[in-house]
Scaffold this active site. Structure first.
Site, PDB file in Angstrom:
ATOM      1  N   SER A 289       0.812  -1.212   0.000  1.00 26.78           N
ATOM      2  CA  SER A 289       0.000   0.000   0.000  1.00 26.78           C
ATOM      3  C   SER A 289       0.851   1.270   0.000  1.00 26.78           C
ATOM      4  O   SER A 289       1.521   1.566  -0.975  1.00 26.78           O
ATOM      5  CB  SER A 289      -0.964  -0.043   1.193  1.00 26.78           C
ATOM      6  OG  SER A 289      -1.950   0.949   1.106  1.00 26.78           O
ATOM      7  N   ASP A 300       9.884   5.423 -10.146  1.00 25.28           N
ATOM      8  CA  ASP A 300       9.433   6.023 -11.406  1.00 25.28           C
ATOM      9  C   ASP A 300      10.132   7.344 -11.699  1.00 25.28           C
ATOM     10  O   ASP A 300      10.359   7.695 -12.858  1.00 25.28           O
ATOM     11  CB  ASP A 300       7.924   6.263 -11.365  1.00 25.28           C
ATOM     12  CG  ASP A 300       7.127   4.991 -11.613  1.00 25.28           C
ATOM     13  OD1 ASP A 300       7.748   3.926 -11.792  1.00 25.28           O
ATOM     14  OD2 ASP A 300       5.881   5.059 -11.624  1.00 25.28           O
ATOM     15  N   LYS A 314      -0.492  -4.253  -3.511  1.00 21.48           N
ATOM     16  CA  LYS A 314      -1.823  -3.745  -3.161  1.00 21.48           C
ATOM     17  C   LYS A 314      -2.012  -2.384  -3.815  1.00 21.48           C
ATOM     18  O   LYS A 314      -1.513  -1.373  -3.345  1.00 21.48           O
ATOM     19  CB  LYS A 314      -1.996  -3.627  -1.647  1.00 21.48           C
ATOM     20  CG  LYS A 314      -3.387  -3.120  -1.243  1.00 21.48           C
ATOM     21  CD  LYS A 314      -3.511  -2.994   0.270  1.00 21.48           C
ATOM     22  CE  LYS A 314      -4.893  -2.463   0.665  1.00 21.48           C
ATOM     23  NZ  LYS A 314      -5.129  -1.078   0.275  1.00 21.48           N
TER      24      LYS A 314
END
Length: 543
Positions: A289, A300, A314
């Site tokens: 999460s 990223d 998740k």
């Protein structure tokens, strides 16, 4: 013309109106009202006419939980006690006995005792089962049992607990509980800072920020942020933590839903503390999460090197909805996406096996995305580290085994059987691992019950059909299954040992001691330090 409405019709009408105004983005009002009418009538008739006495509250909760189970494990009904526990976890401050408690099947088991707090001072240990509170049986108190452990500061609570088959009594004085989100932060010998974060509570980002500020003042040359075993928490805290290392106005995460009002973007709102300090994030299969938001965003944006094992996966977002009498519905409203546009949800709850198990996305189904610098990353299965430590592929049997209580029970057994004055030089011995393997084959921990069940059913069917001579073949198959399990445990030994050692150390030296032990012995930490000391390799990974 006069209209005559009975109470049930009025009730259904009111519910329909409520749904009309609270679910304005749905267009199936009639179907919802129709099904509610059927359900309320059925529920009333069952409770009024069933041959035995029924418990309406228990029956309702079971039906609700079974209904939600068809969706995903995160969409759940929360009674008053559950709501309070969630509030305590997120706030990080309450008054209680100073221990993490697992409440399951009308049993209260101490999972962790917090250092120097009430339960610790009273001599309670992990694995102790609380069987009475103020003389009342926990089994009789049921779901409200945990409420009796909390109360006003400096008040006492009498407990009867069971340890190794022996019942003992103790009186615990309640006190302030403020678990730290950052259990340890320190600069290591080579000048690299290490910060462990084990929860995304309301203080998570401020604790990280304070630790980072001090380290930057001391001239730290790199940061290791340990998110292993961190199950997540508050989304906003994850965004704030990413903000410490990336510019203001940077997209961190977005959420997408078929309900437009739930489509949101979360960007950084403050100036960062450092844009260029080298950063390594540690993750594992229990990083989930909010942990995955932090790791995924920094990966990223090519702002950090990710080390460890593939994260949990998740990618679903929940929101609490208030229900009557202090209860709540925690409902999945959207999926979250990292800056590159990937969703890292690992299980597809819209596609299930025959037994109801959600299907894991296959690697062949993963889609490729590009980081800021053009590196290729993938969706569909958690955050994949830039550097993998240990086995590169997960195994369902090992995963189920480690998710059972075998690690917890083995660690407690070790603690009660061995004296350990320091973690310096501690290593789990071969004979200890052999004991662990023996424990794994006990019925209560068997993680392949479906396979065994199918073998037994096939054997029974064969016998009914008169194929008695096949018994030897089925027995050989069982033996082969046991041998395969043993081989898997041995193959994943390098992954299992650190988990066992960490849990054992936590029994003796608490959570901060566990992380201190990791710093000196853990292969993920060693790899992170290695990367920090080789800046050419660090930069090459991010290019």
């Amino acid at each position: 013309m006069k209209f005559h409405l009975n109470k049930r019709s009025l009730f259904i009408g009111m519910l329909a109106v409520i749904f009309l105004f609270t679910t304005a983005y749905k267009n199936d009002y009639f179907e919802i009202a129709k099904q509610l009418d059927i359900f309320t009538t059925l529920f009333k008739e069952v409770n009024m006419n069933y041959v035995d006495e029924t418990n309406p509250a228990e029956l309702m909760q079971r039906s609700v939980k079974h209904m939600l189970k068809e969706l995903d494990p995160y969409t759940s009904y929360m009674n008053e006690q559950d709501v309070e526990k969630a509030r305590i976890y997120q706030s990080g401050a309450y008054v209680g006995i100073g221990a993490s408690i697992n409440s399951q099947k009308n049993k209260l088991v101490i999972v962790e005792v917090y250092k120097n707090l009430a339960a610790d001072k009273a001599g309670l240990k992990s694995g102790d089962e609380i069987i009475k509170i103020e003389g009342l049986e926990v089994s009789a108190l049921k779901e409200s049992a945990t409420q009796f452990l909390n109360g006003k500061k400096n008040t006492t609570v009498a407990l009867t607990y069971r340890r190794n088959g022996e019942d003992k009594e103790v009186v615990v004085t309640r006190g302030d509980i403020t678990p730290k989100a950052v259990p340890i932060s320190k600069i290591l010998e080579n000048g690299v800072g290490y910060i462990a974060l084990d929860r995304f509570s309301k203080t998570a980002s401020s604790e990280i920020k304070s630790a980072l500020k001090l380290m930057l003042i001391d001239g730290v040359k790199g940061i290791i942020l340990d998110l292993r075993n961190n199950p997540g928490g508050l989304l906003q805290e994850a965004v704030k933590i990413v903000n410490l290392f990336v510019p203001k106005g940077q997209l961190v995460v977005s959420t997408k839903s078929n309900i437009e009002t739930y489509n949101q973007t979360f960007v950084t709102k403050a100036q960062p503390l450092s844009l260029d300090i080298p950063l390594v994030i540690l993750i594992n299969q229990k990083s989930a999460s909010a942990s995955e938001i932090v790791a995924g965003a920094l990966q990223d944006l090519d702002r950090a090197v990710i080390v460890g094992k593939r994260s949990f996966g998740k990618g679903l977002v929940q929101r609490p909805k208030k229900l009557p009498y202090g209860s709540q519905l925690k409902v999945t409203i959207s999926r979250y996406y990292t800056p590159s546009g990937r969703c890292i949800q690992a299980l597809n709850y819209r596609s299930r096996e025959e037994d109801g198990t959600a299907v894991r996305y296959k690697e062949s189904e993963y889609k490729a995305f590009k980081t800021k610098n053009g590196r290729t990353v993938y969706d569909g299965g958690g955050i994949a580290p830039d550097i993998v430590i240990g086995n590169k592929k997960n195994n369902k049997f090992i995963e189920n085994l480690l998710n059972s209580s075998v690690v917890f029970d083995f660690s407690n057994q070790y603690y009660h059987s061995n004296l350990l004055e320091s973690f310096e030089g501690f290593r789990l011995k071969s004979k200890d691992f052999e004991q662990f393997k023996e424990m794994c084959f006990l019925d209560k921990y068997v993680a392949d019950h479906e396979i065994q069940k199918n073998i037994n059913q096939l054997k029974t069917t064969a016998n009914k059909e008169g194929f008695m001579e096949m018994d030897a073949s089925f027995d050989a198959l069982k033996i082969s299954l046991q041998e395969s399990k043993l081989k898997l445990i041995n193959d994943f030994k390098s992954d299992i040992i650190p988990i066992l050692e960490g849990e054992i150390i936590k029994r003796y030296f608490y959570r901060d001691g566990m992380y201190a032990y990791f710093i000196k012995t853990n292969s993920e930490v060693f790899e992170a330090l290695k990367i920090m000391n080789d800046q050419n390799k660090y930069q090459d990974i991010l290019k």
